[in-house]
Design an enzyme around this catalytic site. Sequence first.
Site, short mmCIF file in Angstrom:
data_model
loop_
_atom_site.label_atom_id
_atom_site.label_comp_id
_atom_site.label_asym_id
_atom_site.label_seq_id
_atom_site.Cartn_x
_atom_site.Cartn_y
_atom_site.Cartn_z
CG ASN A 274 -1.75 1.20 1.40
OD1 ASN A 274 -1.85 2.01 0.48
ND2 ASN A 274 -2.37 1.35 2.56
CD1 TRP A 275 3.33 0.96 -2.97
CD2 TRP A 275 3.40 2.19 -4.84
NE1 TRP A 275 3.97 0.21 -3.94
CE2 TRP A 275 4.03 0.95 -5.11
CE3 TRP A 275 3.33 3.12 -5.87
CZ2 TRP A 275 4.58 0.63 -6.35
CZ3 TRP A 275 3.87 2.80 -7.11
CH2 TRP A 275 4.49 1.57 -7.33
CE LYS A 276 -0.07 3.30 4.72
NZ LYS A 276 -0.06 3.45 6.18
CG HIS B 9 -5.78 1.61 5.28
ND1 HIS B 9 -5.38 2.56 6.18
CD2 HIS B 9 -4.72 0.78 5.10
CE1 HIS B 9 -4.13 2.33 6.54
NE2 HIS B 9 -3.69 1.26 5.89
CD GLU C 222 -3.06 5.36 6.75
OE1 GLU C 222 -3.05 5.37 5.51
OE2 GLU C 222 -2.10 4.93 7.42
CD GLU D 284 -3.55 -2.85 7.40
OE1 GLU D 284 -2.43 -3.05 6.91
OE2 GLU D 284 -4.21 -1.83 7.18
N GLY E 175 2.35 2.05 10.89
CA GLY E 175 3.29 3.16 10.74
C GLY E 175 3.95 3.59 12.04
CB SER F 194 5.21 -1.86 12.19
OG SER F 194 4.76 -0.54 12.38
N GLY G 172 2.74 -1.25 4.39
CA GLY G 172 2.75 0.19 4.10
C GLY G 172 4.17 0.67 3.84
N GLY G 173 4.79 1.23 4.87
CA GLY G 173 6.11 1.85 4.75
C GLY G 173 7.14 1.01 4.00
C1 PEP Z 1 -0.81 -0.08 6.27
O1 PEP Z 1 -0.99 1.14 6.26
O2 PEP Z 1 -1.61 -0.83 5.71
C2 PEP Z 1 0.37 -0.56 6.95
C3 PEP Z 1 0.40 -1.81 7.33
O3 PEP Z 1 1.36 0.37 7.18
P1 PEP Z 1 2.80 0.07 7.83
O4 PEP Z 1 3.33 -1.19 7.21
O5 PEP Z 1 3.63 1.26 7.46
O6 PEP Z 1 2.59 -0.06 9.29
#
Ligand code: PEP
Length: 256
Positions: free
Chosen positions: A9-11, A99, A101, A171, A177, A217, A238-239
Site C-alpha cells: 500500500n503506497w498510500k 483501511h 486511515e 491491521e 506506521g 509495521s 505500508g512503509g
Molecule cells: C498499512 O498502512 O496498511 C500498513 C500496514 O502500514 P505500515 O506497514 O507502514 O505499518
Amino acid sequence: MRKKIVAGNWKLNKNKAESIELTSEIKEKIKGVLSTDSHEVILCPPFVHISNVVDLVKGSEGLKVGSQDCSLFEQGAYTGEVSAEILKSYNVSYAIIGHSERRNYFKEDGNVLSQKVTQAVKSQITPIFCCGELLNERESGSHFDIVQSQLEEGLFHLSETEIKNCVIAYEPVWAIGTGKTATPDEAQEMHKFIRGLVELKYGQEVANEFSVLYGGSCKPGNAKSLFNCLDIDGGLIGGASLNADDFVEIIKALGS
Ligand code: PEP
C-alpha cells in the site's frame, strides 16, 4: 483458493517517475521468487499511477495491481470519485477497502464500506477488507468485539459465492506506521478468531480457503515470524513497500 499474498500500500507516496522506478525494480527483483501460482504480489499505487503500473507489470507472473479505495457509487455526478467499474477497465484486480486511515480521516463507516465492497465485487475486483482495533480498544479487551462488528457491518452482507473472492487484512491501528508490531502470538490469535467468524457465517470450506493478511509495521526482520503462523497468509505492507529491497525481502518471507 487460499493464496499467500503480499500487498504493498503506497498510500500518498511516489510521483510519476518514482512509481515507474519502484515498479520496475520490484518486477526485476522478484523474478524467480514467486514459486507457485498460489503466491500473489499486489502493488497498490495512488489512482493516477495505476495505468502505468498495470502496463509495467504486464506479463509478470503473480504480480497484480490494486487500488487503495473505490467509490461506493457506480457512476454519475460524484466529483473526484473513481468507481470499481472504471478500475476494472484498467485491469485492477484488488481494492483495499476500509483501511483505518479511510475510517479515521474520511469518516468511512460500516455502511459506506459495505457499499464499496459491493461495488468492488460487482466489478469482479477482489476487496482487501481491512479491520483492526485502536490501542485503547485492545487495552480494554474489546478488540475481538471491534473486529467482529467491523466484519459484520462491512463485509458479511456478501453471499457465500461473493465472499470467496475476498481477502481480509487484520491491521491493529496501533501498529500501523508506528514501528510497533503485534507479536506473532497476538496476530495469530486474532487471525484464528477472524477465520472462525468466516467459518461461523459461511462454513468450514470457505474459511479454510480464505486468505487473511496481517498489516502493521511488517518489515523484512519480522515478516517470517508472522507469516509462519498457521492463520496468517501474508501481509498488507505500508512503509516497507516503498523500498524495492525491503518489499522483496518480505515477499521472500512467504516461503514456498
Ligand atoms: C498499512 O498502512 O496498511 C500498513 C500496514 O502500514 P505500515 O506497514 O507502514 O505499518
